[in-house]
Scaffold this motif. Structure first.
Motif, PDB file in Angstrom:
ATOM      1  N   ARG A  29       0.858  -1.189   0.000  1.00  0.00           N
ATOM      2  CA  ARG A  29       0.000   0.000   0.000  1.00  0.00           C
ATOM      3  C   ARG A  29       0.892   1.237   0.000  1.00  0.00           C
ATOM      4  O   ARG A  29       2.010   1.211   0.482  1.00  0.00           O
ATOM      5  N   SER A  30       0.363   2.331  -0.521  1.00  0.00           N
ATOM      6  CA  SER A  30       1.149   3.562  -0.516  1.00  0.00           C
ATOM      7  C   SER A  30       1.175   4.199   0.877  1.00  0.00           C
ATOM      8  O   SER A  30       2.102   4.917   1.209  1.00  0.00           O
ATOM      9  N   GLU A  31       0.157   3.911   1.686  1.00  0.00           N
ATOM     10  CA  GLU A  31       0.135   4.395   3.068  1.00  0.00           C
ATOM     11  C   GLU A  31       0.299   3.205   4.008  1.00  0.00           C
ATOM     12  O   GLU A  31       0.124   2.064   3.614  1.00  0.00           O
ATOM     13  N   VAL A  32       0.664   3.466   5.251  1.00  0.00           N
ATOM     14  CA  VAL A  32       0.838   2.408   6.236  1.00  0.00           C
ATOM     15  C   VAL A  32      -0.530   2.068   6.827  1.00  0.00           C
ATOM     16  O   VAL A  32      -1.249   2.944   7.290  1.00  0.00           O
ATOM     17  N   VAL A  33      -0.879   0.774   6.778  1.00  0.00           N
ATOM     18  CA  VAL A  33      -2.147   0.301   7.314  1.00  0.00           C
ATOM     19  C   VAL A  33      -1.844  -0.759   8.374  1.00  0.00           C
ATOM     20  O   VAL A  33      -1.287  -1.814   8.062  1.00  0.00           O
ATOM     21  N   VAL A  34      -2.200  -0.473   9.620  1.00  0.00           N
ATOM     22  CA  VAL A  34      -1.971  -1.399  10.715  1.00  0.00           C
ATOM     23  C   VAL A  34      -2.937  -2.571  10.598  1.00  0.00           C
ATOM     24  O   VAL A  34      -4.130  -2.378  10.378  1.00  0.00           O
ATOM     25  N   ARG A  35      -2.416  -3.799  10.715  1.00  0.00           N
ATOM     26  CA  ARG A  35      -3.268  -4.995  10.686  1.00  0.00           C
ATOM     27  C   ARG A  35      -4.017  -5.117  11.994  1.00  0.00           C
ATOM     28  O   ARG A  35      -3.438  -4.954  13.068  1.00  0.00           O
ATOM     29  N   LEU A  36      -5.281  -5.420  11.914  1.00  0.00           N
ATOM     30  CA  LEU A  36      -6.074  -5.720  13.091  1.00  0.00           C
ATOM     31  C   LEU A  36      -6.395  -7.208  13.093  1.00  0.00           C
ATOM     32  O   LEU A  36      -6.464  -7.835  12.039  1.00  0.00           O
ATOM     33  N   PHE A  37      -6.591  -7.757  14.261  1.00  0.00           N
ATOM     34  CA  PHE A  37      -6.878  -9.171  14.429  1.00  0.00           C
ATOM     35  C   PHE A  37      -8.145  -9.324  15.252  1.00  0.00           C
ATOM     36  O   PHE A  37      -8.751  -8.336  15.654  1.00  0.00           O
ATOM     37  N   ARG A  38      -8.536 -10.566  15.503  1.00  0.00           N
ATOM     38  CA  ARG A  38      -9.658 -10.858  16.394  1.00  0.00           C
ATOM     39  C   ARG A  38      -9.186 -11.826  17.465  1.00  0.00           C
ATOM     40  O   ARG A  38      -8.404 -12.730  17.200  1.00  0.00           O
ATOM     41  N   THR A  39      -9.689 -11.620  18.673  1.00  0.00           N
ATOM     42  CA  THR A  39      -9.401 -12.543  19.763  1.00  0.00           C
ATOM     43  C   THR A  39     -10.219 -13.808  19.549  1.00  0.00           C
ATOM     44  O   THR A  39     -11.121 -13.839  18.703  1.00  0.00           O
ATOM     45  N   PRO A  40      -9.960 -14.876  20.299  1.00  0.00           N
ATOM     46  CA  PRO A  40     -10.768 -16.091  20.159  1.00  0.00           C
ATOM     47  C   PRO A  40     -12.261 -15.848  20.396  1.00  0.00           C
ATOM     48  O   PRO A  40     -13.094 -16.579  19.871  1.00  0.00           O
ATOM     49  N   LEU A  41     -12.613 -14.823  21.132  1.00  0.00           N
ATOM     50  CA  LEU A  41     -14.026 -14.509  21.371  1.00  0.00           C
ATOM     51  C   LEU A  41     -14.590 -13.535  20.345  1.00  0.00           C
ATOM     52  O   LEU A  41     -15.742 -13.138  20.422  1.00  0.00           O
ATOM     53  N   GLY A  42     -13.781 -13.110  19.382  1.00  0.00           N
ATOM     54  CA  GLY A  42     -14.260 -12.277  18.293  1.00  0.00           C
ATOM     55  C   GLY A  42     -14.070 -10.782  18.447  1.00  0.00           C
ATOM     56  O   GLY A  42     -14.432 -10.025  17.564  1.00  0.00           O
ATOM     57  N   ALA A  43     -13.492 -10.328  19.538  1.00  0.00           N
ATOM     58  CA  ALA A  43     -13.262  -8.896  19.727  1.00  0.00           C
ATOM     59  C   ALA A  43     -12.099  -8.439  18.841  1.00  0.00           C
ATOM     60  O   ALA A  43     -11.099  -9.151  18.690  1.00  0.00           O
ATOM     61  N   ARG A  44     -12.239  -7.253  18.249  1.00  0.00           N
ATOM     62  CA  ARG A  44     -11.152  -6.696  17.438  1.00  0.00           C
ATOM     63  C   ARG A  44     -10.033  -6.235  18.351  1.00  0.00           C
ATOM     64  O   ARG A  44     -10.276  -5.646  19.400  1.00  0.00           O
ATOM     65  N   THR A  45      -8.798  -6.473  17.913  1.00  0.00           N
ATOM     66  CA  THR A  45      -7.649  -6.055  18.711  1.00  0.00           C
ATOM     67  C   THR A  45      -6.503  -5.631  17.800  1.00  0.00           C
ATOM     68  O   THR A  45      -6.311  -6.201  16.720  1.00  0.00           O
ATOM     69  N   ALA A  46      -5.778  -4.634  18.233  1.00  0.00           N
ATOM     70  CA  ALA A  46      -4.519  -4.275  17.592  1.00  0.00           C
ATOM     71  C   ALA A  46      -3.449  -5.145  18.247  1.00  0.00           C
ATOM     72  O   ALA A  46      -3.602  -5.589  19.383  1.00  0.00           O
ATOM     73  N   VAL A  47      -2.371  -5.403  17.530  1.00  0.00           N
ATOM     74  CA  VAL A  47      -1.347  -6.316  18.019  1.00  0.00           C
ATOM     75  C   VAL A  47       0.014  -5.661  17.907  1.00  0.00           C
ATOM     76  O   VAL A  47       0.311  -4.986  16.914  1.00  0.00           O
ATOM     77  N   GLY A  48       0.834  -5.861  18.928  1.00  0.00           N
ATOM     78  CA  GLY A  48       2.214  -5.394  18.906  1.00  0.00           C
ATOM     79  C   GLY A  48       3.117  -6.448  19.516  1.00  0.00           C
ATOM     80  O   GLY A  48       2.687  -7.234  20.364  1.00  0.00           O
ATOM     81  N   PHE A  49       4.351  -6.480  19.069  1.00  0.00           N
ATOM     82  CA  PHE A  49       5.321  -7.454  19.576  1.00  0.00           C
ATOM     83  C   PHE A  49       6.502  -6.709  20.175  1.00  0.00           C
ATOM     84  O   PHE A  49       6.877  -5.644  19.709  1.00  0.00           O
ATOM     85  N   THR A  50       7.107  -7.302  21.193  1.00  0.00           N
ATOM     86  CA  THR A  50       8.231  -6.657  21.862  1.00  0.00           C
ATOM     87  C   THR A  50       9.545  -6.873  21.132  1.00  0.00           C
ATOM     88  O   THR A  50      10.549  -6.246  21.478  1.00  0.00           O
ATOM     89  N   SER A  51       9.565  -7.730  20.116  1.00  0.00           N
ATOM     90  CA  SER A  51      10.772  -7.907  19.301  1.00  0.00           C
ATOM     91  C   SER A  51      10.371  -8.365  17.903  1.00  0.00           C
ATOM     92  O   SER A  51       9.302  -8.944  17.704  1.00  0.00           O
ATOM     93  N   ALA A  52      11.248  -8.115  16.956  1.00  0.00           N
ATOM     94  CA  ALA A  52      11.001  -8.564  15.582  1.00  0.00           C
ATOM     95  C   ALA A  52      10.992 -10.091  15.515  1.00  0.00           C
ATOM     96  O   ALA A  52      10.264 -10.683  14.719  1.00  0.00           O
ATOM     97  N   ASP A  53      11.777 -10.752  16.363  1.00  0.00           N
ATOM     98  CA  ASP A  53      11.800 -12.214  16.396  1.00  0.00           C
ATOM     99  C   ASP A  53      10.460 -12.781  16.846  1.00  0.00           C
ATOM    100  O   ASP A  53       9.992 -13.782  16.307  1.00  0.00           O
ATOM    101  N   ARG A  54       9.829 -12.156  17.821  1.00  0.00           N
ATOM    102  CA  ARG A  54       8.512 -12.628  18.278  1.00  0.00           C
ATOM    103  C   ARG A  54       7.461 -12.426  17.193  1.00  0.00           C
ATOM    104  O   ARG A  54       6.600 -13.263  16.996  1.00  0.00           O
ATOM    105  N   LEU A  55       7.537 -11.310  16.477  1.00  0.00           N
ATOM    106  CA  LEU A  55       6.612 -11.070  15.374  1.00  0.00           C
ATOM    107  C   LEU A  55       6.798 -12.137  14.299  1.00  0.00           C
ATOM    108  O   LEU A  55       5.830 -12.729  13.819  1.00  0.00           O
ATOM    109  N   ALA A  56       8.045 -12.434  13.940  1.00  0.00           N
ATOM    110  CA  ALA A  56       8.320 -13.445  12.915  1.00  0.00           C
ATOM    111  C   ALA A  56       7.871 -14.831  13.369  1.00  0.00           C
ATOM    112  O   ALA A  56       7.360 -15.613  12.565  1.00  0.00           O
TER     113      ALA A  56
END
Length: 119
Positions: A29-56
């Motif tokens: 995308r030409s702009e940055v779009v943050v991915r959103l996820f859903r919890t196991p119960l269906g609630a929308r959540t933003a996600v962040g990781f404390t390291s690039a290794d954890r994200l990978a």
């Protein structure tokens, strides 16, 4: 009579700053779009990781990300209905690798990548 004191116990809903996070974004995308996820119960959540290794480890190598503070991520996600921020989630549903014996062979629709189940 026995008295218990719990002064040292933190409040369960107490937010502790996580520091700068590695936040997954949608590629191509030409702009940055943050991915959103859903919890196991269906609630929308933003996600962040404390390291690039954890994200990978959770999303796969080569996944696009940006660095944001937790408060910036929360400020971006809340107006679009994601009031939760999940730090260092792990995926709970592995990819399907084959068809069990006796199962129908019709293709199974896959959820869009941006609604993967997380914990």
């Amino acid at each position: 009579m026995c008295l218990f004191q719990y002064e040292d116990d933190p409040e369960p809903e107490e937010r502790v700053p996580a520091g700068p996070l590695y936040v997954p974004v949608l590629p191509g995308r030409s702009e940055v779009v943050v991915r959103l996820f859903r919890t196991p119960l269906g609630a929308r959540t933003a996600v962040g990781f404390t390291s690039a290794d954890r994200l990978a480890a959770a999303l796969g190598a080569g996944h696009h990300w940006i660095r944001l503070s937790e408060s910036a991520l929360r400020a971006m996600a809340e107006p679009i209905g994601a009031s939760l921020v999940t730090v260092d989630p792990t995926l709970t549903a592995p990819a399907v690798t084959g068809t069990p014996a006796g199962a129908a062979t019709a293709p199974v629709p896959r959820a869009p990548e941006s609604v993967a189940r997380i914990v």
